[in-house]
Design a protein around this motif. Structure first.
Motif, PDB file in Angstrom:
ATOM      1  N   ILE A 149       0.140   8.266 -29.731  1.00 26.00           N
ATOM      2  CA  ILE A 149       0.258   8.589 -28.306  1.00 26.00           C
ATOM      3  C   ILE A 149       0.478   7.305 -27.522  1.00 26.00           C
ATOM      4  CG2 ILE A 149      -0.874   9.572 -26.270  1.00 26.00           C
ATOM      5  CD1 ILE A 149      -2.714  11.097 -28.242  1.00 26.00           C
ATOM      6  N   ILE A 150       1.590   7.276 -26.798  1.00 28.85           N
ATOM      7  CA  ILE A 150       1.870   6.148 -25.905  1.00 28.85           C
ATOM      8  C   ILE A 150       1.905   6.712 -24.488  1.00 28.85           C
ATOM      9  CG2 ILE A 150       3.540   4.345 -25.269  1.00 28.85           C
ATOM     10  CD1 ILE A 150       4.634   4.656 -28.223  1.00 28.85           C
ATOM     11  N   TYR A 151       1.065   6.173 -23.610  1.00 24.43           N
ATOM     12  CA  TYR A 151       1.106   6.603 -22.211  1.00 24.43           C
ATOM     13  C   TYR A 151       1.833   5.566 -21.369  1.00 24.43           C
ATOM     14  CZ  TYR A 151      -1.911  10.634 -22.852  1.00 24.43           C
ATOM     15  OH  TYR A 151      -2.413  11.851 -23.241  1.00 24.43           O
ATOM     16  N   ALA A 154       2.653   3.509 -15.715  1.00 28.22           N
ATOM     17  CA  ALA A 154       3.226   2.641 -14.675  1.00 28.22           C
ATOM     18  C   ALA A 154       2.763   2.992 -13.270  1.00 28.22           C
ATOM     19  CB  ALA A 154       4.751   2.685 -14.744  1.00 28.22           C
ATOM     20  N   HIS A 155       2.346   4.267 -13.061  1.00 23.69           N
ATOM     21  CA  HIS A 155       1.927   4.676 -11.707  1.00 23.69           C
ATOM     22  C   HIS A 155       0.409   4.766 -11.581  1.00 23.69           C
ATOM     23  CE1 HIS A 155       5.886   7.200 -11.907  1.00 23.69           C
ATOM     24  NE2 HIS A 155       6.121   5.920 -11.817  1.00 23.69           N
ATOM     25  N   ALA A 156      -0.300   4.442 -12.659  1.00 22.89           N
ATOM     26  CA  ALA A 156      -1.711   4.848 -12.728  1.00 22.89           C
ATOM     27  C   ALA A 156      -2.700   3.707 -12.509  1.00 22.89           C
ATOM     28  CB  ALA A 156      -1.966   5.524 -14.069  1.00 22.89           C
ATOM     29  N   PHE A 157      -2.235   2.558 -12.071  1.00 23.14           N
ATOM     30  CA  PHE A 157      -3.152   1.443 -11.831  1.00 23.14           C
ATOM     31  C   PHE A 157      -4.173   1.863 -10.770  1.00 23.14           C
ATOM     32  CE2 PHE A 157      -4.741  -2.553 -10.293  1.00 23.14           C
ATOM     33  CZ  PHE A 157      -4.685  -3.389 -11.382  1.00 23.14           C
ATOM     34  N   GLY A 158      -5.454   1.749 -11.113  1.00 20.82           N
ATOM     35  CA  GLY A 158      -6.492   2.114 -10.137  1.00 20.82           C
ATOM     36  C   GLY A 158      -6.916   3.578 -10.205  1.00 20.82           C
ATOM     37  N   CYS A 159      -6.212   4.406 -11.013  1.00 24.05           N
ATOM     38  CA  CYS A 159      -6.649   5.807 -11.182  1.00 24.05           C
ATOM     39  C   CYS A 159      -7.741   5.866 -12.240  1.00 24.05           C
ATOM     40  CB  CYS A 159      -5.498   6.679 -11.680  1.00 24.05           C
ATOM     41  SG  CYS A 159      -4.248   6.996 -10.443  1.00 24.05           S
ATOM     42  N   LYS A 160      -8.686   6.774 -12.019  1.00 22.85           N
ATOM     43  CA  LYS A 160      -9.744   6.947 -13.023  1.00 22.85           C
ATOM     44  C   LYS A 160      -9.812   8.395 -13.465  1.00 22.85           C
ATOM     45  CE  LYS A 160     -12.999   3.273 -12.138  1.00 22.85           C
ATOM     46  NZ  LYS A 160     -14.309   2.969 -11.542  1.00 22.85           N
ATOM     47  N   TYR A 161     -10.090   8.574 -14.749  1.00 23.19           N
ATOM     48  CA  TYR A 161     -10.259   9.917 -15.289  1.00 23.19           C
ATOM     49  C   TYR A 161     -11.501   9.894 -16.177  1.00 23.19           C
ATOM     50  CZ  TYR A 161      -9.180  14.252 -17.746  1.00 23.19           C
ATOM     51  OH  TYR A 161      -9.242  15.518 -18.271  1.00 23.19           O
ATOM     52  N   LYS A 162     -12.404  10.833 -15.942  1.00 25.08           N
ATOM     53  CA  LYS A 162     -13.678  10.889 -16.670  1.00 25.08           C
ATOM     54  C   LYS A 162     -14.374   9.525 -16.680  1.00 25.08           C
ATOM     55  CE  LYS A 162     -12.700  14.872 -19.555  1.00 25.08           C
ATOM     56  NZ  LYS A 162     -12.493  15.390 -20.914  1.00 25.08           N
ATOM     57  N   GLY A 163     -14.400   8.905 -15.508  1.00 24.17           N
ATOM     58  CA  GLY A 163     -15.148   7.663 -15.365  1.00 24.17           C
ATOM     59  C   GLY A 163     -14.486   6.413 -15.919  1.00 24.17           C
ATOM     60  N   GLN A 164     -13.288   6.562 -16.494  1.00 20.57           N
ATOM     61  CA  GLN A 164     -12.604   5.388 -17.042  1.00 20.57           C
ATOM     62  C   GLN A 164     -11.240   5.226 -16.402  1.00 20.57           C
ATOM     63  OE1 GLN A 164     -12.078   5.050 -21.292  1.00 20.57           O
ATOM     64  NE2 GLN A 164     -13.707   6.522 -21.629  1.00 20.57           N
ATOM     65  N   TYR A 169      -6.566   5.327 -21.989  1.00 17.62           N
ATOM     66  CA  TYR A 169      -6.327   6.473 -22.879  1.00 17.62           C
ATOM     67  C   TYR A 169      -5.033   6.298 -23.675  1.00 17.62           C
ATOM     68  CZ  TYR A 169     -10.043   8.785 -20.252  1.00 17.62           C
ATOM     69  OH  TYR A 169     -11.243   9.103 -19.681  1.00 17.62           O
ATOM     70  N   GLY A 170      -4.998   6.957 -24.826  1.00 22.69           N
ATOM     71  CA  GLY A 170      -3.826   6.876 -25.698  1.00 22.69           C
ATOM     72  C   GLY A 170      -4.001   5.777 -26.730  1.00 22.69           C
ATOM     73  N   ASP A 171      -3.149   5.779 -27.765  1.00 20.71           N
ATOM     74  CA  ASP A 171      -3.193   4.674 -28.734  1.00 20.71           C
ATOM     75  C   ASP A 171      -2.779   3.387 -28.043  1.00 20.71           C
ATOM     76  OD1 ASP A 171      -3.929   6.013 -31.254  1.00 20.71           O
ATOM     77  OD2 ASP A 171      -2.099   7.154 -30.841  1.00 20.71           O
ATOM     78  N   VAL A 172      -1.858   3.553 -27.095  1.00 18.33           N
ATOM     79  CA  VAL A 172      -1.410   2.424 -26.283  1.00 18.33           C
ATOM     80  C   VAL A 172      -1.112   2.966 -24.886  1.00 18.33           C
ATOM     81  CG1 VAL A 172       0.748   1.183 -25.847  1.00 18.33           C
ATOM     82  CG2 VAL A 172      -0.468   0.770 -27.954  1.00 18.33           C
ATOM     83  N   ALA A 173      -1.428   2.182 -23.871  1.00 19.98           N
ATOM     84  CA  ALA A 173      -0.969   2.512 -22.515  1.00 19.98           C
ATOM     85  C   ALA A 173      -0.228   1.300 -21.975  1.00 19.98           C
ATOM     86  CB  ALA A 173      -2.146   2.855 -21.614  1.00 19.98           C
ATOM     87  N   THR A 174       0.808   1.581 -21.199  1.00 16.82           N
ATOM     88  CA  THR A 174       1.570   0.484 -20.598  1.00 16.82           C
ATOM     89  C   THR A 174       1.548   0.652 -19.085  1.00 16.82           C
ATOM     90  OG1 THR A 174       3.648   1.714 -20.584  1.00 16.82           O
ATOM     91  CG2 THR A 174       3.146   0.431 -22.574  1.00 16.82           C
ATOM     92  N   ILE A 191       0.429  -4.221 -21.501  1.00 18.48           N
ATOM     93  CA  ILE A 191       0.226  -3.255 -22.578  1.00 18.48           C
ATOM     94  C   ILE A 191      -1.234  -3.354 -22.996  1.00 18.48           C
ATOM     95  CG2 ILE A 191       1.098  -4.903 -24.336  1.00 18.48           C
ATOM     96  CD1 ILE A 191       2.349  -2.354 -25.710  1.00 18.48           C
ATOM     97  N   ILE A 192      -1.845  -2.182 -23.197  1.00 20.57           N
ATOM     98  CA  ILE A 192      -3.283  -2.109 -23.438  1.00 20.57           C
ATOM     99  C   ILE A 192      -3.534  -1.251 -24.673  1.00 20.57           C
ATOM    100  CG2 ILE A 192      -5.436  -1.120 -22.516  1.00 20.57           C
ATOM    101  CD1 ILE A 192      -4.243  -1.624 -19.698  1.00 20.57           C
ATOM    102  N   SER A 193      -4.414  -1.713 -25.535  1.00 23.38           N
ATOM    103  CA  SER A 193      -4.835  -0.857 -26.645  1.00 23.38           C
ATOM    104  C   SER A 193      -6.271  -1.202 -26.987  1.00 23.38           C
ATOM    105  CB  SER A 193      -3.959  -1.072 -27.875  1.00 23.38           C
ATOM    106  OG  SER A 193      -4.389  -2.228 -28.555  1.00 23.38           O
ATOM    107  N   ASN A 194      -6.944  -0.256 -27.622  1.00 27.64           N
ATOM    108  CA  ASN A 194      -8.330  -0.533 -28.023  1.00 27.64           C
ATOM    109  C   ASN A 194      -8.414  -1.051 -29.448  1.00 27.64           C
ATOM    110  OD1 ASN A 194     -10.022  -0.017 -25.768  1.00 27.64           O
ATOM    111  ND2 ASN A 194      -9.419   2.127 -25.904  1.00 27.64           N
TER     112      ASN A 194
END
Ligand SMILES: *Cc1c(COP(=O)(O)O)cnc(C)c1O
Length: 359
Positions: A149-151, A154-164, A169-174, A191-194
């Motif tokens: 899953i790649i999310y 690009a529009h989600a900076f500062g959005c939170k879902y379920k406290g995070q 979220y996703g294997d990678v988010a950009t 690019i962000i991944s856990n």
């Protein structure tokens, strides 16, 4: 003149003071001190690990596809900026479009499974306008079919879902830090991944596949400079104030716009919005054009974010997928001006021009 957005520029002296640190050191790019500091501060602000600051929000999508060895089919959304689809095509993969959910305008998670074939390797979905995809359902489908899953966040900076942060979220988010985005570094992205191993791979990809004199893998130039990082360091502390000001504009539109102009559904449980865009959906394409032209006569410039529906892009070869919901909504949606400092009187003018144009 009122444009759809207005880049936040920090006081020049503040930017210059940060820039001076690069001058004093004589170091302007290649993992400089300011880039490292920005990465650190972004990780703290977003509460994420393994954030790599890169040179735009497109190359990071390409790096993600490359890192997972995606070469075949990618299930994706037809309702996003063109970069989402282009990254798939540029990497030589095949985009397979799943239609969208008319409430959130994100990919409809219930339409993914039917499109899975033996060649499907990944899902690349956009949290469009910062609204969250159906994260739980997508995770479930991906787990059952062993898909990455790649999310595109690009529009989600500062959005939170379920406290995070949504970027967690996703294997990678950009993300994109282009000047038109909520948080920006003029040009930039991340690019962000856990996954710590993945981070090492992406770190190499970002700088041609080598560290010093040691060569490890294929790579690209995904680095960003001290000048761009300095802008990020000047803008980041202003983000809470920027989001608060955007919220005021957003709520003014909500109060003034008539019900015949519909909007996506922001009423999502455990979701905190960043007020990044103000999309409005007209009853039909003709009314959308009437409103757009009416506004232009008053020097108000909206954008057709997002048109065309990406499954209809002319450079996609072969039989075009049909995504009736995305095609319909993209034909009659407009993004209205939204930025800190847009005056109540200007918002009232915009709304009254729209109302008069669609009469
Ligand atoms: C802006 C944007 C991009 C591309 O980012 P750049 O930094 O301009 O390359 C990718 N995806 C989406 C959804 C975007 O809005």
């Amino acid at each position: 003149m009122i444009n759809v957005t207005k880049t936040y520029l920090p006081p020049f002296e503040e930017y210059a003071a940060i820039l001076k640190r690069a001058w004093d050191k004589g170091w302007v790019t290649n993992h400089g001190e300011l880039v490292q500091e920005l990465e650190q501060k972004l990780q703290e602000y977003l509460s994420v690990r393994n954030l790599l600051f890169c040179n735009n929000g497109t190359v990071v999508l390409q790096m993600a596809l490359k890192a997972f060895h995606i070469t075949k089919e990618v299930i994706t959304t037809p309702f996003s900026y063109v970069a989402t689809t282009n990254a798939i095509l540029w990497e030589g993969c095949t985009p397979v479009f799943a239609d969208i959910d008319p409430a959130t305008l994100c990919i409809d998670a219930d339409k993914i499974e039917d499109l899975i074939t033996e060649n499907t390797q990944a899902i690349l979905a956009t949290h469009v306008y910062g609204l969250p995809c159906n994260i739980d359902k997508i995770a479930d489908v991906a787990a059952r079919h062993n898909l990455k899953i790649i999310y595109d966040a690009a529009h989600a900076f500062g959005c939170k879902y379920k406290g995070q942060s949504l970027l967690n979220y996703g294997d990678v988010a950009t993300c994109s830090f282009h000047a038109t985005k909520l948080f920006h570094t003029v040009e930039g992205g991340c690019i962000i991944s856990n996954d710590d191993e993945l981070r090492k791979k992406l770190l190499l990809y970002r700088s041609f596949g080598h560290i010093g004199d040691d060569y490890y893998s294929v790579g690209i130039n995904g680095k960003n400079s001290e000048l761009h990082a300095a802008m990020g360091l000047a803008v980041l502390p202003q983000i809470p104030a920027i989001i608060a000001e955007r919220k005021i504009v957003f709520e003014s539109y909500n109060a003034l716009l008539p019900d015949c102009i519909s909007r996506p559904s922001y009423n999502i449980e455990q979701f905190e919005y960043n007020y990044s865009y103000y999309p409005v959906i007209f009853e039909n394409e003709k009314l959308m054009h009437a409103a757009k032209e009416g506004l232009e006569k008053n020097s108000v410039f909206t954008r057709r974010y997002f048109y065309p529906s990406l499954n209809l892009l002319p450079h996609i070869s072969g039989i075009k997928a049909s995504c009736p919901i995305s095609e319909d909504i993209s034909s009659r949606i407009l993004c209205l001006p939204l930025y800190p400092g847009l005056q109540e009187s200007e918002i009232a003018m915009i709304v009254s021009v729209i109302i008069n144009s669609i009469k």
